[in-house]
Scaffold this active site. Structure first.
Site, PDB file in Angstrom:
ATOM      1  N   GLU A 156      -3.560  -9.632   4.282  1.00  0.00           N
ATOM      2  CA  GLU A 156      -4.255  -9.356   5.542  1.00  0.00           C
ATOM      3  C   GLU A 156      -5.297 -10.412   5.886  1.00  0.00           C
ATOM      4  O   GLU A 156      -5.514 -10.736   7.053  1.00  0.00           O
ATOM      5  CB  GLU A 156      -4.918  -7.965   5.491  1.00  0.00           C
ATOM      6  N   GLU A 200       0.831  -1.213   0.000  1.00  0.00           N
ATOM      7  CA  GLU A 200       0.000   0.000   0.000  1.00  0.00           C
ATOM      8  C   GLU A 200       0.863   1.260   0.000  1.00  0.00           C
ATOM      9  O   GLU A 200       0.563   2.245  -0.680  1.00  0.00           O
ATOM     10  CB  GLU A 200      -0.943  -0.032   1.211  1.00  0.00           C
TER      11      GLU A 200
HETATM   12  N1  CAA Z   1       4.702  -7.162  11.703  1.00  0.00           N
HETATM   13  C1  CAA Z   1       5.521  -7.440  12.743  1.00  0.00           C
HETATM   14  N2  CAA Z   1       6.584  -8.267  12.639  1.00  0.00           N
HETATM   15  C2  CAA Z   1       6.803  -8.839  11.446  1.00  0.00           C
HETATM   16  C3  CAA Z   1       5.989  -8.601  10.324  1.00  0.00           C
HETATM   17  C4  CAA Z   1       4.880  -7.690  10.473  1.00  0.00           C
HETATM   18  N3  CAA Z   1       4.083  -7.364   9.454  1.00  0.00           N
HETATM   19  N4  CAA Z   1       6.466  -9.309   9.272  1.00  0.00           N
HETATM   20  C5  CAA Z   1       7.526  -9.967   9.732  1.00  0.00           C
HETATM   21  N5  CAA Z   1       7.749  -9.704  11.035  1.00  0.00           N
HETATM   22  C6  CAA Z   1       8.791 -10.240  11.919  1.00  0.00           C
HETATM   23  C7  CAA Z   1       8.516 -11.696  12.256  1.00  0.00           C
HETATM   24  O1  CAA Z   1       7.574 -11.799  13.315  1.00  0.00           O
HETATM   25  C8  CAA Z   1       9.895 -12.165  12.650  1.00  0.00           C
HETATM   26  O2  CAA Z   1      10.199 -11.688  13.926  1.00  0.00           O
HETATM   27  P1  CAA Z   1      10.938 -12.658  14.995  1.00  0.00           P
HETATM   28  O3  CAA Z   1      12.312 -12.851  14.419  1.00  0.00           O
HETATM   29  O4  CAA Z   1      10.931 -11.831  16.243  1.00  0.00           O
HETATM   30  O5  CAA Z   1      10.159 -13.917  15.057  1.00  0.00           O
HETATM   31  C9  CAA Z   1      10.786 -11.398  11.662  1.00  0.00           C
HETATM   32  O6  CAA Z   1      10.022 -10.272  11.193  1.00  0.00           O
HETATM   33  C10 CAA Z   1      11.152 -12.220  10.442  1.00  0.00           C
HETATM   34  O7  CAA Z   1       9.965 -12.700   9.838  1.00  0.00           O
HETATM   35  P2  CAA Z   1       9.742 -14.215   9.424  1.00  0.00           P
HETATM   36  O8  CAA Z   1      10.435 -15.119  10.359  1.00  0.00           O
HETATM   37  O9  CAA Z   1       8.279 -14.423   9.249  1.00  0.00           O
HETATM   38  O10 CAA Z   1      10.514 -14.250   8.013  1.00  0.00           O
HETATM   39  P3  CAA Z   1      10.197 -15.153   6.752  1.00  0.00           P
HETATM   40  O11 CAA Z   1      11.316 -14.904   5.807  1.00  0.00           O
HETATM   41  O12 CAA Z   1       9.904 -16.546   7.142  1.00  0.00           O
HETATM   42  O13 CAA Z   1       8.836 -14.556   6.128  1.00  0.00           O
HETATM   43  C11 CAA Z   1       7.364 -12.795   5.400  1.00  0.00           C
HETATM   44  C12 CAA Z   1       8.813 -13.234   5.621  1.00  0.00           C
HETATM   45  C13 CAA Z   1       6.753 -13.614   4.241  1.00  0.00           C
HETATM   46  C14 CAA Z   1       7.402 -11.326   5.004  1.00  0.00           C
HETATM   47  C15 CAA Z   1       6.527 -13.018   6.680  1.00  0.00           C
HETATM   48  O14 CAA Z   1       7.222 -12.422   7.754  1.00  0.00           O
HETATM   49  C16 CAA Z   1       5.149 -12.448   6.648  1.00  0.00           C
HETATM   50  O15 CAA Z   1       4.265 -13.062   6.060  1.00  0.00           O
HETATM   51  N6  CAA Z   1       4.929 -11.284   7.339  1.00  0.00           N
HETATM   52  C17 CAA Z   1       3.648 -10.729   7.632  1.00  0.00           C
HETATM   53  C18 CAA Z   1       2.960 -10.251   6.366  1.00  0.00           C
HETATM   54  C19 CAA Z   1       1.616  -9.688   6.700  1.00  0.00           C
HETATM   55  O16 CAA Z   1       0.692 -10.346   7.129  1.00  0.00           O
HETATM   56  N7  CAA Z   1       1.456  -8.373   6.422  1.00  0.00           N
HETATM   57  C20 CAA Z   1       0.224  -7.665   6.600  1.00  0.00           C
HETATM   58  C21 CAA Z   1       0.219  -6.939   7.882  1.00  0.00           C
HETATM   59  S1  CAA Z   1      -1.333  -6.182   8.229  1.00  0.00           S
HETATM   60  C22 CAA Z   1      -1.342  -4.748   7.326  1.00  0.00           C
HETATM   61  O17 CAA Z   1      -0.370  -4.400   6.682  1.00  0.00           O
HETATM   62  C23 CAA Z   1      -2.600  -3.948   7.393  1.00  0.00           C
HETATM   63  C24 CAA Z   1      -2.646  -2.782   6.485  1.00  0.00           C
HETATM   64  O18 CAA Z   1      -3.310  -2.813   5.478  1.00  0.00           O
HETATM   65  C25 CAA Z   1      -1.919  -1.559   6.782  1.00  0.00           C
END
Ligand code: CAA
Length: 258
Positions: free
Chosen positions: A132, A112
């Site tokens: 999301e 976004e």
């Molecule tokens: N918020 C907070 N922490 C996050 C995060 C997020 N969106 N994305 C990743 N992290 C953190 C993880 O919790 C992890 O922290 P720890 O080491 O403390 O466990 C660290 O970053 C590394 O992440 P992963 O271990 O998950 O790394 P990966 O390489 O296996 O995966 C990823 C990477 C595919 C980006 C995965 O982290 C992921 O799917 N992240 C979340 C994506 C998501 O759902 N985003 C939407 C958020 S809601 C939103 O954005 C609403 C809006 O419209 C504004």
């Protein structure tokens, strides 16, 4: 000025903002968004800066809003605070041209944020998504609206309903990304593109940007009228005289932003 979660630098007339929370995949926490706003204000107020590049560095753009920060909030908290409004829209309201340079994941709020920029350059590692729904929410920073306008209903619905990510080829094919840049060259190409824009007349660039943005806000007839009047107003500038006379004289124009 130095910040905790972003890094700002300049290259000549180009301001560069790099999201910098590597341990959290550049998750967009409230402090990061505050710092992003301040940095945009600074670049807007700095007369030597004529265009901006927003990047997340060469591994990830941003994995969205900070889920850990959000998870315990209730409806009343987010409603009263008008969560994901204050600050977030600052990128979209930046008057100077702003380019997103995306490497790696641009997910949720990351996708976004990239879409709030004027256009997106991305390298071969870029992946875009609105995941999301997989965490029990829906996009909240314009994903259902800007993505639908960029790539149409069918792909937007599929992405928002399944959380499927797009690779960069699909994103470019669909019109989300303007150009794919070879990995390693993304920032330099984004800066080069921003320098090209910076070499134009700034008021004319802003008029062009405002006119394109009208296309997403209004009917065709109103948008065409807005464009026509903006076009007419370029004739009130010295830069229009300079640009056209330089063309006729076969020389480079020297724009003065007036
Ligand atoms: N918020 C907070 N922490 C996050 C995060 C997020 N969106 N994305 C990743 N992290 C953190 C993880 O919790 C992890 O922290 P720890 O080491 O403390 O466990 C660290 O970053 C590394 O992440 P992963 O271990 O998950 O790394 P990966 O390489 O296996 O995966 C990823 C990477 C595919 C980006 C995965 O982290 C992921 O799917 N992240 C979340 C994506 C998501 O759902 N985003 C939407 C958020 S809601 C939103 O954005 C609403 C809006 O419209 C504004």
């Amino acid at each position: 000025m130095s910040y905790e979660h972003i890094v700002t630098t300049t290259r000549g007339p180009v301001g560069i903002i790099t999201l910098n929370r590597p341990d959290a995949m550049n998750a967009l926490c409230a402090d990061l968004i505050d710092q992003l706003c301040i940095s945009i204000d600074e670049f807007e107020n700095d007369q030597s800066i004529r265009s901006v590049v927003l990047t997340g560095g060469n591994k990830i753009f941003a994995a969205g809003a900070d889920v850990k920060e959000m998870q315990d909030k209730g409806f009343i908290d987010v409603y009263l605070a008008d969560f994901i409004t204050k600050g977030w829209e600052r990128v979209a309201s930046c008057r100077k041209p702003i380019i997103a340079a995306v490497s790696g994941y641009a997910l949720g709020g990351g996708c976004e944020l990239a879409m709030m920029c004027d256009f997106i350059l991305a390298d071969e590692s870029a992946k875009f998504g609105q995941p999301e729904i997989t965490i029990g929410a829906i996009p909240g920073a314009g994903g259902t609206q800007r993505l639908a306008r960029a790539i149409g209903k069918s792909k937007t619905m599929e992405m928002c309903l399944t959380g499927r990510m797009m690779d960069v080829q699909e994103a470019e094919r669909s019109g989300l990304v303007s150009r794919i840049i070879p990995s390693g060259d993304l920032l330099s190409e984004a800066v080069k593109t921003a320098e090209t824009i910076a070499s134009m007349s700034l008021p004319i660039a802003i008029l062009a940007k405002e006119s394109v943005n009208r296309a997403f806000e209004t009917s065709l007839a109103e948008g065409l009228l807005f464009e026509r009047r903006a076009f007419h107003s370029t004739f009130a500038t010295r830069d229009q005289k300079e640009g056209m006379s330089a063309f006729v004289a076969k020389r480079k124009p020297k724009f003065k932003d007036c």
